[in-house]
Scaffold this motif. Sequence first.
Motif, PDB file in Angstrom:
ATOM      1  N   THR A 103      14.758 -51.049 -45.889  1.00  0.00           N
ATOM      2  CA  THR A 103      13.581 -50.608 -45.156  1.00  0.00           C
ATOM      3  C   THR A 103      13.532 -49.097 -45.011  1.00  0.00           C
ATOM      4  O   THR A 103      12.475 -48.479 -45.080  1.00  0.00           O
ATOM      5  CB  THR A 103      13.566 -51.250 -43.756  1.00  0.00           C
ATOM      6  OG1 THR A 103      13.607 -52.661 -43.892  1.00  0.00           O
ATOM      7  CG2 THR A 103      12.327 -50.839 -42.988  1.00  0.00           C
ATOM      8  N   ASN A 104      14.697 -48.518 -44.790  1.00  0.00           N
ATOM      9  CA  ASN A 104      14.748 -47.086 -44.490  1.00  0.00           C
ATOM     10  C   ASN A 104      15.225 -46.262 -45.686  1.00  0.00           C
ATOM     11  O   ASN A 104      15.883 -46.763 -46.586  1.00  0.00           O
ATOM     12  CB  ASN A 104      15.692 -46.838 -43.309  1.00  0.00           C
ATOM     13  CG  ASN A 104      15.226 -47.540 -42.060  1.00  0.00           C
ATOM     14  OD1 ASN A 104      14.031 -47.601 -41.774  1.00  0.00           O
ATOM     15  ND2 ASN A 104      16.165 -48.096 -41.304  1.00  0.00           N
ATOM     16  N   PHE A 105      14.890 -44.966 -45.633  1.00  0.00           N
ATOM     17  CA  PHE A 105      15.431 -44.030 -46.603  1.00  0.00           C
ATOM     18  C   PHE A 105      16.898 -43.804 -46.242  1.00  0.00           C
ATOM     19  O   PHE A 105      17.222 -43.472 -45.106  1.00  0.00           O
ATOM     20  CB  PHE A 105      14.652 -42.706 -46.559  1.00  0.00           C
ATOM     21  CG  PHE A 105      13.292 -42.809 -47.172  1.00  0.00           C
ATOM     22  CD1 PHE A 105      12.204 -43.252 -46.427  1.00  0.00           C
ATOM     23  CD2 PHE A 105      13.092 -42.485 -48.502  1.00  0.00           C
ATOM     24  CE1 PHE A 105      10.951 -43.366 -47.001  1.00  0.00           C
ATOM     25  CE2 PHE A 105      11.835 -42.586 -49.088  1.00  0.00           C
ATOM     26  CZ  PHE A 105      10.764 -43.027 -48.339  1.00  0.00           C
ATOM     27  N   SER A 106      17.780 -43.985 -47.226  1.00  0.00           N
ATOM     28  CA  SER A 106      19.205 -43.982 -46.908  1.00  0.00           C
ATOM     29  C   SER A 106      20.011 -42.934 -47.658  1.00  0.00           C
ATOM     30  O   SER A 106      21.161 -42.663 -47.290  1.00  0.00           O
ATOM     31  CB  SER A 106      19.808 -45.364 -47.205  1.00  0.00           C
ATOM     32  OG  SER A 106      19.558 -45.733 -48.545  1.00  0.00           O
ATOM     33  N   SER A 107      19.449 -42.356 -48.704  1.00  0.00           N
ATOM     34  CA  SER A 107      20.163 -41.314 -49.445  1.00  0.00           C
ATOM     35  C   SER A 107      19.453 -39.989 -49.205  1.00  0.00           C
ATOM     36  O   SER A 107      18.294 -39.835 -49.572  1.00  0.00           O
ATOM     37  CB  SER A 107      20.175 -41.636 -50.938  1.00  0.00           C
ATOM     38  OG  SER A 107      20.863 -42.835 -51.179  1.00  0.00           O
ATOM     39  N   TRP A 108      20.181 -39.059 -48.613  1.00  0.00           N
ATOM     40  CA  TRP A 108      19.579 -37.798 -48.177  1.00  0.00           C
ATOM     41  C   TRP A 108      20.238 -36.597 -48.827  1.00  0.00           C
ATOM     42  O   TRP A 108      21.451 -36.592 -49.071  1.00  0.00           O
ATOM     43  CB  TRP A 108      19.717 -37.655 -46.654  1.00  0.00           C
ATOM     44  CG  TRP A 108      18.916 -38.645 -45.892  1.00  0.00           C
ATOM     45  CD1 TRP A 108      19.263 -39.933 -45.595  1.00  0.00           C
ATOM     46  CD2 TRP A 108      17.617 -38.440 -45.328  1.00  0.00           C
ATOM     47  NE1 TRP A 108      18.254 -40.537 -44.874  1.00  0.00           N
ATOM     48  CE2 TRP A 108      17.231 -39.647 -44.699  1.00  0.00           C
ATOM     49  CE3 TRP A 108      16.739 -37.356 -45.286  1.00  0.00           C
ATOM     50  CZ2 TRP A 108      16.006 -39.798 -44.043  1.00  0.00           C
ATOM     51  CZ3 TRP A 108      15.526 -37.500 -44.635  1.00  0.00           C
ATOM     52  CH2 TRP A 108      15.170 -38.706 -44.022  1.00  0.00           C
ATOM     53  N   GLY A 109      19.420 -35.565 -49.058  1.00  0.00           N
ATOM     54  CA  GLY A 109      19.970 -34.299 -49.492  1.00  0.00           C
ATOM     55  C   GLY A 109      20.365 -33.453 -48.293  1.00  0.00           C
ATOM     56  O   GLY A 109      20.209 -33.869 -47.143  1.00  0.00           O
ATOM     57  N   ARG A 110      20.875 -32.251 -48.570  1.00  0.00           N
ATOM     58  CA  ARG A 110      21.326 -31.371 -47.490  1.00  0.00           C
ATOM     59  C   ARG A 110      20.198 -30.544 -46.906  1.00  0.00           C
ATOM     60  O   ARG A 110      20.374 -29.898 -45.868  1.00  0.00           O
ATOM     61  CB  ARG A 110      22.414 -30.444 -48.014  1.00  0.00           C
ATOM     62  CG  ARG A 110      23.692 -31.183 -48.400  1.00  0.00           C
ATOM     63  CD  ARG A 110      24.802 -30.225 -48.768  1.00  0.00           C
ATOM     64  NE  ARG A 110      26.055 -30.925 -49.035  1.00  0.00           N
ATOM     65  CZ  ARG A 110      27.195 -30.304 -49.310  1.00  0.00           C
ATOM     66  NH1 ARG A 110      27.254 -28.986 -49.349  1.00  0.00           N
ATOM     67  NH2 ARG A 110      28.281 -31.010 -49.540  1.00  0.00           N
ATOM     68  N   GLY A 111      19.069 -30.534 -47.573  1.00  0.00           N
ATOM     69  CA  GLY A 111      17.932 -29.789 -47.061  1.00  0.00           C
ATOM     70  C   GLY A 111      17.808 -28.397 -47.650  1.00  0.00           C
ATOM     71  O   GLY A 111      18.791 -27.810 -48.122  1.00  0.00           O
ATOM     72  N   THR A 112      16.588 -27.899 -47.622  1.00  0.00           N
ATOM     73  CA  THR A 112      16.323 -26.538 -48.083  1.00  0.00           C
ATOM     74  C   THR A 112      15.375 -25.873 -47.079  1.00  0.00           C
ATOM     75  O   THR A 112      14.397 -26.482 -46.654  1.00  0.00           O
ATOM     76  CB  THR A 112      15.752 -26.533 -49.510  1.00  0.00           C
ATOM     77  OG1 THR A 112      15.612 -25.185 -49.976  1.00  0.00           O
ATOM     78  CG2 THR A 112      14.403 -27.227 -49.601  1.00  0.00           C
ATOM     79  N   GLN A 113      15.684 -24.650 -46.717  1.00  0.00           N
ATOM     80  CA  GLN A 113      14.917 -23.956 -45.687  1.00  0.00           C
ATOM     81  C   GLN A 113      13.639 -23.364 -46.269  1.00  0.00           C
ATOM     82  O   GLN A 113      13.676 -22.672 -47.302  1.00  0.00           O
ATOM     83  CB  GLN A 113      15.759 -22.837 -45.062  1.00  0.00           C
ATOM     84  CG  GLN A 113      15.027 -22.000 -44.031  1.00  0.00           C
ATOM     85  CD  GLN A 113      14.749 -22.756 -42.751  1.00  0.00           C
ATOM     86  OE1 GLN A 113      15.622 -23.414 -42.196  1.00  0.00           O
ATOM     87  NE2 GLN A 113      13.515 -22.652 -42.249  1.00  0.00           N
ATOM     88  N   VAL A 114      12.532 -23.623 -45.588  1.00  0.00           N
ATOM     89  CA  VAL A 114      11.255 -22.991 -45.911  1.00  0.00           C
ATOM     90  C   VAL A 114      10.810 -22.222 -44.679  1.00  0.00           C
ATOM     91  O   VAL A 114      10.687 -22.791 -43.590  1.00  0.00           O
ATOM     92  CB  VAL A 114      10.193 -24.030 -46.305  1.00  0.00           C
ATOM     93  CG1 VAL A 114       8.821 -23.361 -46.435  1.00  0.00           C
ATOM     94  CG2 VAL A 114      10.581 -24.725 -47.592  1.00  0.00           C
ATOM     95  N   THR A 115      10.592 -20.931 -44.853  1.00  0.00           N
ATOM     96  CA  THR A 115      10.137 -20.081 -43.757  1.00  0.00           C
ATOM     97  C   THR A 115       8.826 -19.426 -44.150  1.00  0.00           C
ATOM     98  O   THR A 115       8.749 -18.757 -45.185  1.00  0.00           O
ATOM     99  CB  THR A 115      11.174 -19.008 -43.421  1.00  0.00           C
ATOM    100  OG1 THR A 115      12.419 -19.637 -43.078  1.00  0.00           O
ATOM    101  CG2 THR A 115      10.713 -18.151 -42.248  1.00  0.00           C
ATOM    102  N   VAL A 116       7.805 -19.647 -43.326  1.00  0.00           N
ATOM    103  CA  VAL A 116       6.493 -19.058 -43.572  1.00  0.00           C
ATOM    104  C   VAL A 116       6.258 -17.990 -42.510  1.00  0.00           C
ATOM    105  O   VAL A 116       6.070 -18.298 -41.336  1.00  0.00           O
ATOM    106  CB  VAL A 116       5.385 -20.120 -43.533  1.00  0.00           C
ATOM    107  CG1 VAL A 116       4.042 -19.483 -43.894  1.00  0.00           C
ATOM    108  CG2 VAL A 116       5.710 -21.268 -44.464  1.00  0.00           C
ATOM    109  N   SER A 117       6.293 -16.761 -42.941  1.00  0.00           N
ATOM    110  CA  SER A 117       6.192 -15.652 -41.994  1.00  0.00           C
ATOM    111  C   SER A 117       5.738 -14.388 -42.699  1.00  0.00           C
ATOM    112  O   SER A 117       6.048 -14.184 -43.875  1.00  0.00           O
ATOM    113  CB  SER A 117       7.551 -15.413 -41.324  1.00  0.00           C
ATOM    114  OG  SER A 117       7.509 -14.274 -40.485  1.00  0.00           O
ATOM    115  N   SER A 118       5.004 -13.573 -41.965  1.00  0.00           N
ATOM    116  CA  SER A 118       4.587 -12.279 -42.517  1.00  0.00           C
ATOM    117  C   SER A 118       5.581 -11.191 -42.139  1.00  0.00           C
ATOM    118  O   SER A 118       5.418 -10.038 -42.525  1.00  0.00           O
ATOM    119  CB  SER A 118       3.189 -11.920 -42.023  1.00  0.00           C
ATOM    120  OG  SER A 118       3.132 -11.927 -40.616  1.00  0.00           O
TER     121      SER A 118
END
Length: 118
Positions: A103-118
């Motif tokens: 039912t659930n998502f079970s395999s995950w990555g470590r993530g990647t940072q997205v920063t939106v800023s001027s």
Amino acid sequence: QVQVAESGGGLVQPGGSLRLSCATSGSISSIDAMGWYRQPPGKERELVATVIRGGTINYKESVKGRLTISRDNAKNTVYLQMNSLKPEDTAVYYCAARILGRTNFSSWGRGTQVTVSS
């Protein structure tokens, strides 16, 4: 087992674009769905977009028209094209795989940072 790994995050100005990639490996034939989640600073993780094995795609309402999930089966890669980015899109973005029969998502990555800023 399925492994996923994200890439492509970074710093971008408001209105800009980024494309995130999610490479999958392992028992790829057991994947039923792929999803992109994000966790903004100080907030809980939220679902952004999913693509199901048969091709059905769903989006979080607030990203419709700006973020696009796609997949390249030949490369075993899922993408998240992000356009017209806003400061509120700032988050750690995670890729996840859901296995057939679960039912659930079970395999995950470590993530990647997205920063939106001027």
